[in-house]
Design an enzyme around this catalytic site. Sequence first.
Site, PDB file in Angstrom:
ATOM      1  N   ALA A   1       0.788  -1.198  -0.067  1.00 18.66           N
ATOM      2  CA  ALA A   1      -0.073   0.060   0.281  1.00 18.66           C
ATOM      3  C   ALA A   1       0.798   1.167   0.008  1.00 18.66           C
ATOM      4  O   ALA A   1       0.657   2.082   0.962  1.00 18.66           O
ATOM      5  CB  ALA A   1      -0.857   0.090   1.255  1.00 18.66           C
TER       6      ALA A   1
ATOM      7  N   HIS B   1       7.234   5.835   1.432  1.00 12.40           N
ATOM      8  CA  HIS B   1       7.814   4.575   0.887  1.00 12.40           C
ATOM      9  C   HIS B   1       8.887   4.933  -0.158  1.00 12.40           C
ATOM     10  O   HIS B   1      10.070   4.325  -0.212  1.00 12.40           O
ATOM     11  CB  HIS B   1       7.084   3.293   0.390  1.00 12.40           C
ATOM     12  CG  HIS B   1       6.105   3.093   1.368  1.00 12.40           C
ATOM     13  ND1 HIS B   1       4.836   3.100   1.401  1.00 12.40           N
ATOM     14  CD2 HIS B   1       6.311   2.069   2.593  1.00 12.40           C
ATOM     15  CE1 HIS B   1       4.178   2.418   2.605  1.00 12.40           C
ATOM     16  NE2 HIS B   1       5.087   1.745   3.194  1.00 12.40           N
TER      17      HIS B   1
ATOM     18  N   GLN C   1       3.271  -9.383  13.502  1.00 14.92           N
ATOM     19  CA  GLN C   1       3.235  -7.959  14.157  1.00 14.92           C
ATOM     20  C   GLN C   1       1.753  -7.381  14.526  1.00 14.92           C
ATOM     21  O   GLN C   1       1.810  -6.222  14.984  1.00 14.92           O
ATOM     22  CB  GLN C   1       4.120  -7.074  13.655  1.00 14.92           C
ATOM     23  CG  GLN C   1       3.717  -6.516  12.119  1.00 14.92           C
ATOM     24  CD  GLN C   1       4.724  -5.876  11.410  1.00 14.92           C
ATOM     25  OE1 GLN C   1       5.617  -6.439  10.796  1.00 14.92           O
ATOM     26  NE2 GLN C   1       4.533  -4.321  11.171  1.00 14.92           N
TER      27      GLN C   1
ATOM     28  N   ASP D   1       8.327   5.639  11.955  1.00 19.08           N
ATOM     29  CA  ASP D   1       8.135   4.619  13.077  1.00 19.08           C
ATOM     30  C   ASP D   1       9.411   4.493  13.954  1.00 19.08           C
ATOM     31  O   ASP D   1      10.244   3.938  13.770  1.00 19.08           O
ATOM     32  CB  ASP D   1       7.972   3.119  12.429  1.00 19.08           C
ATOM     33  CG  ASP D   1       6.745   3.157  11.398  1.00 19.08           C
ATOM     34  OD1 ASP D   1       5.786   2.675  12.140  1.00 19.08           O
ATOM     35  OD2 ASP D   1       6.880   3.598  10.239  1.00 19.08           O
TER      36      ASP D   1
ATOM     37  N   VAL E   1       7.830  11.636   5.810  1.00 21.59           N
ATOM     38  CA  VAL E   1       7.254  12.535   4.666  1.00 21.59           C
ATOM     39  C   VAL E   1       5.841  12.625   5.061  1.00 21.59           C
ATOM     40  O   VAL E   1       5.046  11.701   5.302  1.00 21.59           O
ATOM     41  CB  VAL E   1       7.221  11.612   3.241  1.00 21.59           C
ATOM     42  CG1 VAL E   1       6.702  12.579   2.173  1.00 21.59           C
ATOM     43  CG2 VAL E   1       8.879  11.219   2.794  1.00 21.59           C
TER      44      VAL E   1
ATOM     45  N   SER F   1       0.061   4.187   5.336  1.00 21.81           N
ATOM     46  CA  SER F   1      -0.895   3.413   4.473  1.00 21.81           C
ATOM     47  C   SER F   1      -2.333   3.402   5.390  1.00 21.81           C
ATOM     48  O   SER F   1      -3.275   3.274   4.645  1.00 21.81           O
ATOM     49  CB  SER F   1      -0.319   1.769   4.414  1.00 21.81           C
ATOM     50  OG  SER F   1       0.803   1.865   3.925  1.00 21.81           O
ATOM     51  N   ARG F   2      -2.304   3.563   6.605  1.00 25.63           N
ATOM     52  CA  ARG F   2      -3.669   3.496   7.339  1.00 25.63           C
ATOM     53  C   ARG F   2      -4.322   4.764   7.268  1.00 25.63           C
ATOM     54  O   ARG F   2      -5.442   4.759   7.581  1.00 25.63           O
ATOM     55  CB  ARG F   2      -3.163   3.217   8.926  1.00 25.63           C
ATOM     56  CG  ARG F   2      -2.405   1.802   9.089  1.00 25.63           C
ATOM     57  CD  ARG F   2      -2.573   1.596  10.699  1.00 25.63           C
ATOM     58  NE  ARG F   2      -2.456   0.218  10.711  1.00 25.63           N
ATOM     59  CZ  ARG F   2      -1.394  -0.595  11.179  1.00 25.63           C
ATOM     60  NH1 ARG F   2      -0.190   0.082  11.038  1.00 25.63           N
ATOM     61  NH2 ARG F   2      -1.293  -1.696  11.534  1.00 25.63           N
TER      62      ARG F   2
HETATM   63  P1  AMP Z   1       5.191   0.076   6.277  1.00 30.85           P
HETATM   64  O1  AMP Z   1       4.799  -0.260   4.914  1.00 30.85           O
HETATM   65  O2  AMP Z   1       4.133   0.966   7.005  1.00 30.85           O
HETATM   66  O3  AMP Z   1       5.641  -1.255   7.136  1.00 30.85           O
HETATM   67  O4  AMP Z   1       6.511   1.053   6.339  1.00 30.85           O
HETATM   68  C1  AMP Z   1       7.466   0.703   5.557  1.00 30.85           C
HETATM   69  C2  AMP Z   1       8.557   1.595   5.817  1.00 30.85           C
HETATM   70  O5  AMP Z   1       8.054   2.903   5.473  1.00 30.85           O
HETATM   71  C3  AMP Z   1       9.047   1.843   7.259  1.00 30.85           C
HETATM   72  O6  AMP Z   1      10.519   1.677   7.382  1.00 30.85           O
HETATM   73  C4  AMP Z   1       8.277   3.143   7.659  1.00 30.85           C
HETATM   74  O7  AMP Z   1       8.867   3.753   8.774  1.00 30.85           O
HETATM   75  C5  AMP Z   1       8.454   3.943   6.466  1.00 30.85           C
HETATM   76  N1  AMP Z   1       7.406   4.975   6.120  1.00 30.85           N
HETATM   77  C6  AMP Z   1       6.096   4.769   6.448  1.00 30.85           C
HETATM   78  N2  AMP Z   1       5.619   6.109   6.207  1.00 30.85           N
HETATM   79  C7  AMP Z   1       6.328   7.098   6.003  1.00 30.85           C
HETATM   80  C8  AMP Z   1       6.705   8.265   5.960  1.00 30.85           C
HETATM   81  N3  AMP Z   1       5.404   9.184   5.884  1.00 30.85           N
HETATM   82  N4  AMP Z   1       7.501   9.067   5.844  1.00 30.85           N
HETATM   83  C9  AMP Z   1       8.747   8.062   5.856  1.00 30.85           C
HETATM   84  N5  AMP Z   1       8.818   6.708   5.923  1.00 30.85           N
HETATM   85  C10 AMP Z   1       7.793   6.244   6.181  1.00 30.85           C
END
Ligand code: AMP
Length: 295
Positions: free
Chosen positions: A46, A51, A75, A164, A190, A200-201
């Site tokens: 997503a 990302h 998780q 995160d 970002v 994504s949420r």
């Molecule tokens: P996720 O798909 O949510 O597990 O995120 C995958 C990676 O993308 C993780 O390292 C997150 O911290 C990073 N990520 C998610 N949202 C953001 C954002 N808004 N800005 C920077 N990195 C992000």
Amino acid sequence: MLYCSVFGQLLVAPMHIISSAAEMTAFSKAEQRASRRVGFVPTMGALHEGHLSLVRAAHAQCDAVVVSIFVNPTQFGPNEDLAKYPRSFDQDKAMLESAGVGAIFYPSVEEMYPAGATTWVTVEGLSERLDGRSRPGHFRGVTTVVSKLFNIVQPQLAFFGQKDAAQVAVIRRMVRDLNFDVQIVVCPIVRERDGLAMSSRNAYLNAQERMQARVLSRSLERVRRLHEQGENNSEKLIAAGKKVVSEQPAVRLDYFEVVDPDTLEPVCDVKNGTLVAVAAYVGATRLIDNLLIGK
Ligand code: AMP
């Protein structure tokens, strides 16, 4: 990204979509035999600009970029959003192809967790702080899957988002404690134009909730401004941040904390690099955001 020229035309190497762990390792080993540095971006799909910022950072420092897309069941807590977590593989694939990614690792749950798997990686202490306190078992799932992904992809560098912040602390500690031979690179958050951290949420939010969600970044901005005006006392900063969140009664605070970014332990006096982290429910959606003081 691999380019080669045939009859004067630039050809871009096709992106590999790999679902077997053994094939993924073979891909990375071949890259490394060719002296190409592999950069790795673990995701749950997503995909959004957050990302993609990690993918761009990986391209800047590596020769081949691998992105994993895996909604990791271990998780998620029993009452969390595993079943409804957004999945958009075709769109993700198109985004990663345009971004010049070398391979997507897209394993099934059975590939990652073969029947009878009973081994866990746990970072004790840190895993029970911030999100780990609200989501018991969450970080055990994260560290287990990230260890497995590091072993499968064997990257030289791995890219994570500051979004995160607790995850960053837990992964850094795991890499140090278990001597993983990988360099962790952390990239800035970002945001949408109005300040909401991309996630994504965010797709779960209806129009009203989307407006209400802005209170998270606004509360952090309030803390930043107060600190810039000379306030270092974390109790006062927390009170000010919580007050901003409470102005939006539909938003239910989970935590608002001022902590050391490595130990995630509360600190009394804020200094450069101190982590200010917030988590709150907007409707049924749990969102997180944070800022590093002085960064
Ligand atoms: P996720 O798909 O949510 O597990 O995120 C995958 C990676 O993308 C993780 O390292 C997150 O911290 C990073 N990520 C998610 N949202 C953001 C954002 N808004 N800005 C920077 N990195 C992000």
